[in-house]
Motif scaffolding. Structure first.
Motif, mmCIF file in Angstrom:
data_model
loop_
_atom_site.group_PDB
_atom_site.id
_atom_site.type_symbol
_atom_site.label_atom_id
_atom_site.label_comp_id
_atom_site.label_asym_id
_atom_site.label_seq_id
_atom_site.Cartn_x
_atom_site.Cartn_y
_atom_site.Cartn_z
ATOM 1 N N SER A 1 81.405 97.988 -0.288
ATOM 2 C CA SER A 1 81.551 97.163 -1.573
ATOM 3 C C SER A 1 82.925 97.294 -2.249
ATOM 4 C CB SER A 1 80.622 97.729 -2.609
ATOM 5 O OG SER A 1 80.689 98.806 -3.025
ATOM 6 N N ALA A 2 83.983 98.371 -1.703
ATOM 7 C CA ALA A 2 85.023 98.458 -2.459
ATOM 8 C C ALA A 2 86.441 98.688 -1.518
ATOM 9 C CB ALA A 2 85.102 99.527 -3.382
ATOM 10 N N LEU A 3 86.197 98.469 -0.233
ATOM 11 C CA LEU A 3 87.083 98.816 0.904
ATOM 12 C C LEU A 3 87.444 97.497 1.512
ATOM 13 C CD1 LEU A 3 86.269 101.648 0.256
ATOM 14 C CD2 LEU A 3 86.989 102.352 2.659
ATOM 15 N N GLY B 1 89.200 96.049 -5.042
ATOM 16 C CA GLY B 1 89.219 95.644 -6.266
ATOM 17 C C GLY B 1 88.016 94.789 -6.779
ATOM 18 N N THR B 2 87.156 94.887 -6.058
ATOM 19 C CA THR B 2 85.777 94.122 -6.719
ATOM 20 C C THR B 2 84.609 95.092 -7.180
ATOM 21 O OG1 THR B 2 84.800 94.090 -4.551
ATOM 22 C CG2 THR B 2 86.269 92.079 -4.628
ATOM 23 N N PRO C 1 83.612 97.520 -9.796
ATOM 24 C CA PRO C 1 83.858 98.302 -11.035
ATOM 25 C C PRO C 1 83.801 99.628 -11.156
ATOM 26 C CG PRO C 1 82.388 96.469 -11.328
ATOM 27 C CD PRO C 1 82.522 96.656 -9.774
ATOM 28 N N GLN C 2 82.757 100.163 -10.425
ATOM 29 C CA GLN C 2 82.625 101.811 -10.471
ATOM 30 C C GLN C 2 83.756 102.330 -9.705
ATOM 31 O OE1 GLN C 2 78.434 101.292 -9.061
ATOM 32 N NE2 GLN C 2 78.239 103.277 -10.231
ATOM 33 N N PHE C 3 84.185 101.816 -8.526
ATOM 34 C CA PHE C 3 85.200 102.236 -7.618
ATOM 35 C C PHE C 3 86.318 102.212 -8.435
ATOM 36 C CE2 PHE C 3 88.751 102.294 -4.675
ATOM 37 C CZ PHE C 3 88.333 103.255 -3.904
ATOM 38 N N ASN C 4 86.693 101.080 -9.209
ATOM 39 C CA ASN C 4 87.870 100.769 -9.688
ATOM 40 C C ASN C 4 88.108 101.743 -10.853
ATOM 41 O OD1 ASN C 4 88.354 98.651 -8.028
ATOM 42 N ND2 ASN C 4 87.549 96.971 -9.535
ATOM 43 N N ARG C 5 87.002 102.157 -11.762
ATOM 44 C CA ARG C 5 87.111 103.179 -12.756
ATOM 45 C C ARG C 5 87.766 104.304 -12.142
ATOM 46 N NH1 ARG C 5 84.457 106.994 -14.554
ATOM 47 N NH2 ARG C 5 82.715 106.977 -13.398
ATOM 48 N N LEU C 6 87.426 104.870 -11.109
ATOM 49 C CA LEU C 6 87.650 106.134 -10.700
ATOM 50 C C LEU C 6 89.288 105.818 -10.078
ATOM 51 C CD1 LEU C 6 84.568 107.431 -8.864
ATOM 52 C CD2 LEU C 6 85.410 108.085 -10.749
ATOM 53 N N ALA C 7 89.548 104.761 -9.223
ATOM 54 C CA ALA C 7 90.905 104.715 -8.914
ATOM 55 C C ALA C 7 91.864 104.557 -10.214
ATOM 56 C CB ALA C 7 90.954 103.383 -8.008
ATOM 57 N N ILE D 1 90.518 107.603 -0.379
ATOM 58 C CA ILE D 1 92.153 107.586 -0.303
ATOM 59 C C ILE D 1 92.291 106.119 0.344
ATOM 60 C CG2 ILE D 1 94.105 108.151 0.930
ATOM 61 C CD1 ILE D 1 93.124 111.272 0.274
ATOM 62 N N ASP D 2 91.465 105.740 1.254
ATOM 63 C CA ASP D 2 91.580 104.526 2.093
ATOM 64 C C ASP D 2 91.428 103.397 1.176
ATOM 65 O OD1 ASP D 2 92.494 105.965 4.409
ATOM 66 O OD2 ASP D 2 90.535 105.686 5.489
ATOM 67 N N GLY D 3 90.625 103.432 0.080
ATOM 68 C CA GLY D 3 90.405 102.286 -0.517
ATOM 69 C C GLY D 3 91.128 102.160 -1.857
ATOM 70 N N LEU D 4 92.110 103.090 -2.223
ATOM 71 C CA LEU D 4 93.006 102.856 -3.091
ATOM 72 C C LEU D 4 94.184 101.835 -2.679
ATOM 73 C CD1 LEU D 4 93.812 106.606 -3.816
ATOM 74 C CD2 LEU D 4 92.422 105.097 -5.169
ATOM 75 N N PRO D 5 94.839 101.152 -3.335
ATOM 76 C CA PRO D 5 95.723 100.244 -3.151
ATOM 77 C C PRO D 5 96.820 100.760 -2.209
ATOM 78 C CG PRO D 5 95.591 100.093 -5.508
ATOM 79 C CD PRO D 5 94.571 101.476 -4.828
#
Length: 175
Positions: free
Chosen positions: A48-50, A55-56, A58-64, A92-96
């Motif tokens: 859901s985030a990679l 960027g889609t 919200p839970q992952f984005n909050r941590l990033a 780390i792979d999911g970060l911009p």
């Protein structure tokens, strides 16, 4: 602000307990910190985030965003199967890219129940961080036999462990 990244998603991990200890240490040194615990990642973040979903979630984005809010990061990672946990690599792979961790200054702490103290985990992680454009503090701290060193009050039993963490924190502040 320094972000303390707990490098496992295991609930109530020893890495989290070391992050709490390190946060108190930074506070003693007059520095604010925040704990980014990978146990707070959504269970489905790999789908859901990679990749196409960057960027889609919200839970992952909050941590990033927590990581993005600081220019220094302390990564506390256990050693799993002669490396660091896969969840940390997936985070780390999911970060911009390029971005995410680029330009940050990083300090590493490795934990293990054995005598190596997360040395292999920190070596692999150092390679990745440097590839991504992070500067890694040379004072990497190994905490071997963590099951015996970490006490029930989340303190460390060994003077050397306490000393090494304090010296690393001071070096990170000057880095």
């Amino acid at each position: 602000m320094i972000t303390l990244l707990v490098g496992t998603n295991r609930p109530n991990s020893r890495a989290r307990r070391i992050a709490t200890y390190y946060s108190a240490l930074l506070s003693e040194l007059g520095t604010e910190s925040q704990i980014l615990d990978l146990a707070e990642l959504p269970a489905d973040f790999i789908t859901s985030a990679l990749y196409n979903n960057v960027g889609t979630n919200p839970q992952f984005n909050r941590l990033a965003d927590m990581l993005n809010a600081s220019n220094k990061v302390v990564i506390i990672t256990p050693e799993y199967n002669a490396s660091f946990p896969g969840v940390l690599k997936a985070f780390i792979d999911g970060l911009p890219y390029p971005g995410g961790i680029r330009g940050k200054k990083a300090a590493l702490i490795g934990l293990s129940n054995g005598g190596q103290g997360g040395l292999l985990a920190m070596t692999h992680l150092t390679d990745i961080l440097m590839y991504l454009g992070s500067a890694v503090l040379p004072q990497r701290v190994r905490l071997p036999f963590i099951g015996k060193d970490l006490n029930p009050d989340d303190g460390l039993n060994h003077d050397l462990s306490r000393q090494l963490l304090r010296e690393q924190a001071e070096a990170l502040l000057a880095f």
